[in-house]
Design an enzyme around this catalytic site. Sequence first.
Site, PDB file in Angstrom:
ATOM      1  N   LYS A 265      19.394  61.628  77.393  1.00 16.45           N
ATOM      2  CA  LYS A 265      20.124  62.551  76.505  1.00 16.45           C
ATOM      3  C   LYS A 265      19.195  63.716  76.170  1.00 16.45           C
ATOM      4  O   LYS A 265      18.144  63.527  75.568  1.00 16.45           O
ATOM      5  CB  LYS A 265      20.560  61.828  75.224  1.00 16.45           C
ATOM      6  CG  LYS A 265      21.126  62.771  74.152  1.00 16.45           C
ATOM      7  CD  LYS A 265      21.594  62.022  72.897  1.00 16.45           C
ATOM      8  CE  LYS A 265      22.018  62.987  71.791  1.00 16.45           C
ATOM      9  NZ  LYS A 265      22.418  62.315  70.537  1.00 16.45           N
ATOM     10  N   LYS A 277      26.518  68.392  60.447  1.00 14.41           N
ATOM     11  CA  LYS A 277      25.568  67.539  59.728  1.00 14.41           C
ATOM     12  C   LYS A 277      25.263  68.158  58.370  1.00 14.41           C
ATOM     13  O   LYS A 277      25.264  69.384  58.237  1.00 14.41           O
ATOM     14  CB  LYS A 277      24.265  67.441  60.522  1.00 14.41           C
ATOM     15  CG  LYS A 277      24.361  66.556  61.746  1.00 14.41           C
ATOM     16  CD  LYS A 277      23.013  66.314  62.366  1.00 14.41           C
ATOM     17  CE  LYS A 277      23.126  65.497  63.627  1.00 14.41           C
ATOM     18  NZ  LYS A 277      23.588  64.116  63.387  1.00 14.41           N
ATOM     19  N   ASP A 288      16.450  65.651  69.394  1.00 17.41           N
ATOM     20  CA  ASP A 288      17.590  64.931  69.974  1.00 17.41           C
ATOM     21  C   ASP A 288      17.557  64.935  71.509  1.00 17.41           C
ATOM     22  O   ASP A 288      18.529  64.552  72.155  1.00 17.41           O
ATOM     23  CB  ASP A 288      18.901  65.539  69.442  1.00 17.41           C
ATOM     24  CG  ASP A 288      20.022  64.514  69.351  1.00 17.41           C
ATOM     25  OD1 ASP A 288      19.722  63.308  69.391  1.00 17.41           O
ATOM     26  OD2 ASP A 288      21.191  64.926  69.240  1.00 17.41           O
ATOM     27  N   ASP A 347      29.965  65.270  66.278  1.00 16.45           N
ATOM     28  CA  ASP A 347      28.569  64.852  66.116  1.00 16.45           C
ATOM     29  C   ASP A 347      28.251  63.636  66.994  1.00 16.45           C
ATOM     30  O   ASP A 347      27.093  63.265  67.150  1.00 16.45           O
ATOM     31  CB  ASP A 347      28.300  64.543  64.639  1.00 16.45           C
ATOM     32  CG  ASP A 347      26.820  64.533  64.317  1.00 16.45           C
ATOM     33  OD1 ASP A 347      26.027  64.966  65.179  1.00 16.45           O
ATOM     34  OD2 ASP A 347      26.465  64.095  63.206  1.00 16.45           O
ATOM     35  N   ARG A 351      26.916  60.589  73.507  1.00 15.47           N
ATOM     36  CA  ARG A 351      27.647  59.696  74.414  1.00 15.47           C
ATOM     37  C   ARG A 351      28.486  60.498  75.411  1.00 15.47           C
ATOM     38  O   ARG A 351      28.744  60.046  76.519  1.00 15.47           O
ATOM     39  CB  ARG A 351      28.500  58.717  73.595  1.00 15.47           C
ATOM     40  CG  ARG A 351      29.582  59.348  72.783  1.00 15.47           C
ATOM     41  CD  ARG A 351      30.069  58.444  71.660  1.00 15.47           C
ATOM     42  NE  ARG A 351      29.100  58.331  70.576  1.00 15.47           N
ATOM     43  CZ  ARG A 351      29.286  57.607  69.471  1.00 15.47           C
ATOM     44  NH1 ARG A 351      30.400  56.910  69.301  1.00 15.47           N
ATOM     45  NH2 ARG A 351      28.359  57.553  68.541  1.00 15.47           N
TER      46      ARG A 351
HETATM   47  N1  BES Z   1      21.604  62.772  67.275  1.00 17.40           N
HETATM   48  C1  BES Z   1      22.363  61.952  66.431  1.00 17.40           C
HETATM   49  C2  BES Z   1      21.717  60.592  66.151  1.00 17.40           C
HETATM   50  C3  BES Z   1      20.421  60.597  65.403  1.00 17.40           C
HETATM   51  C4  BES Z   1      20.386  60.300  64.075  1.00 17.40           C
HETATM   52  C5  BES Z   1      19.238  60.811  66.074  1.00 17.40           C
HETATM   53  C6  BES Z   1      19.198  60.282  63.394  1.00 17.40           C
HETATM   54  C7  BES Z   1      18.036  60.788  65.398  1.00 17.40           C
HETATM   55  C8  BES Z   1      18.004  60.509  64.066  1.00 17.40           C
HETATM   56  C9  BES Z   1      23.749  61.684  67.045  1.00 17.40           C
HETATM   57  O1  BES Z   1      24.229  62.658  67.877  1.00 17.40           O
HETATM   58  C10 BES Z   1      24.700  61.539  65.905  1.00 17.40           C
HETATM   59  O2  BES Z   1      24.871  62.485  65.191  1.00 17.40           O
HETATM   60  N2  BES Z   1      25.265  60.362  65.749  1.00 17.40           N
HETATM   61  C11 BES Z   1      26.185  60.087  64.712  1.00 17.40           C
HETATM   62  C12 BES Z   1      27.307  59.305  65.328  1.00 17.40           C
HETATM   63  C13 BES Z   1      28.509  59.214  64.460  1.00 17.40           C
HETATM   64  C14 BES Z   1      29.154  60.558  64.335  1.00 17.40           C
HETATM   65  C15 BES Z   1      29.478  58.238  65.051  1.00 17.40           C
HETATM   66  C16 BES Z   1      25.484  59.255  63.656  1.00 17.40           C
HETATM   67  O3  BES Z   1      24.610  58.461  63.987  1.00 17.40           O
HETATM   68  O4  BES Z   1      25.796  59.413  62.486  1.00 17.40           O
HETATM   69 ZN    ZN Z   2      22.775  63.836  68.854  1.00 16.25          ZN
HETATM   70 ZN    ZN Z   3      25.302  64.208  66.898  1.00 17.62          ZN
END
Ligand code: BES
Ligand code: ZN
Ligand code: ZN
Length: 502
Positions: A265, A277, A288, A347, A351
């Site tokens: 990724k 966010k 990321d 967000d 995936r």
């Molecule tokens: N890049 C983030 C995940 C992340 C969180 C990486 C903290 C490093 C530190 C990912 O793209 C994301 O935002 N995931 C969301 C998923 C949710 C929307 C289902 C999350 O983890 O809140």
């Molecule tokens: Zn992300």
């Molecule tokens: Zn994200």
Amino acid sequence: MITVESVSTLEQQEVDVLIIGVPDHPENVEGWDAFVQSFHPSIPEWIKSHDIKQDFKQLTKMPALSKRNYDRVYFVGVGKQKELTEQPVRELFAMVGKQLHKDRVRTAAVWTAPFCNEEMTCEDVAYLASEGISLGAYEYEGFHTTSNEIDVSLTSITFITAADEQSVKGAGEVGMIYAHAVNEARTLVNAPPNLLTPTKMADYARELADNYDLEIDVLGRAEMEELGMGAILAVNQGSVEEPQLIVLKYQAMEQWEDVIGLIGKGITYDTGGYSLKPREGMIGMKGDMGGAAAVLGAMCIIGETRPRKNVIAVIASTDNMISGAAFKPDDVITSLSGKTIEILNTDAEGRLVLADAVTYAKQAGAEYLIDVATLTGGVIVALGNDKTGTLTNHDAFYKQFEEAAEESGEFIWRLPLTENDRKRIRKSDVADLNNSPGRDGHMIFGGGFVGEFAENTPWIHLDIAGTSDAASPHVLGPKGGTGVMVRTLATFIERLAAEEAQ
Ligand code: BES
Ligand code: ZN
Ligand code: ZN
């Protein structure tokens, strides 16, 4: 990279610092008496009075007491020599590396004997010491215009050994290759997102390909449109930066078969998109692309060590931004695989880009897949910041991977992926899949979504959201990018290659 030398006695070389392990019974180490006599006959008394410490990882610094081939000695407590195992040795030397860096030491020598035992040869110690020292000595230079520039750094390590000098040097060099690749991945993670754009990441990969004679292919927006990579394109829609699918091929065998695919990724910045966010949660999202960094790091090691195993690396890189053109919740997109996806949360972009990258890797011949991603905050809730969360669809493949992680000292922990989880990923009124089934156990939904595209191909998912970026200094390095999974991935591929050679 720090150079590695190997000698039988230090008389052959001059160094700034000599590193001497002090185990529980130093008198049993072959050559100890000679060292004591040459340094100072009072060493045994100083050990007894605790002026030189024997406890594990305790450091005592002393200047050379007369004119010698070294200026200073770092005595390092070893603890029980017979019980010493690999990870503690790696960590001990990372501590030493931190000190050497802090003290602005240029050259150091390590006497291997006090660290060896029946399980650990001098070669093992040289490997672990090189790796540990180089990992510990890492610092991200940054962009300060004044003061703390790193003007002096470690340039060479010499191993003093009674074993075969060439094989000790060779083992030390492999350790250095591993650590160097981890440090490169750390630097990529630490780089600011205005400078490390997808295009710059592709340039970095081109350099790697050049250095190691790898085949490289970089797909931009037009190529993606032509192929129908609707998932990565959707994530990129709000961005002025061109998305990049970076494909590196390392062909070790005559036939392009039994190929292992490493998928990373590479989101160079994740604002969350329209599912924006919060202000504080966005800070740090330059990291990321930690999965991409891990894959590039592993390819760097593979390029150097050249295992007999075909490997394809596929990195999906874009940032996740907002604009009038950006994708949004309620959109329905069509991925490269043909599967349609209902967007419930922009967000959950990782995936999506991985979905197309996994399909691309399969189409390019990958028969085994490992994806690495800073995918979910959920993995941090579940496992904290020192364990990588994993999923798999193949027990035997996973078991081998677990052994490589153990050997590398990188902690992984598998979570379940059940039929019920899959059902929820497949639940949508308007499409084949949805990209955000809920917040309960969402590490599983994130990885499970990627698994939908792996289908029946043996697959391992590594969620490094907690482990890729350290909030404070840790045993193997400073705060910031950790380069997690670089060593495990490379070790795994080397083990697979070695296994097949048998
Ligand atoms: N890049 C983030 C995940 C992340 C969180 C990486 C903290 C490093 C530190 C990912 O793209 C994301 O935002 N995931 C969301 C998923 C949710 C929307 C289902 C999350 O983890 O809140
Ligand atoms: Zn992300
Ligand atoms: Zn994200």
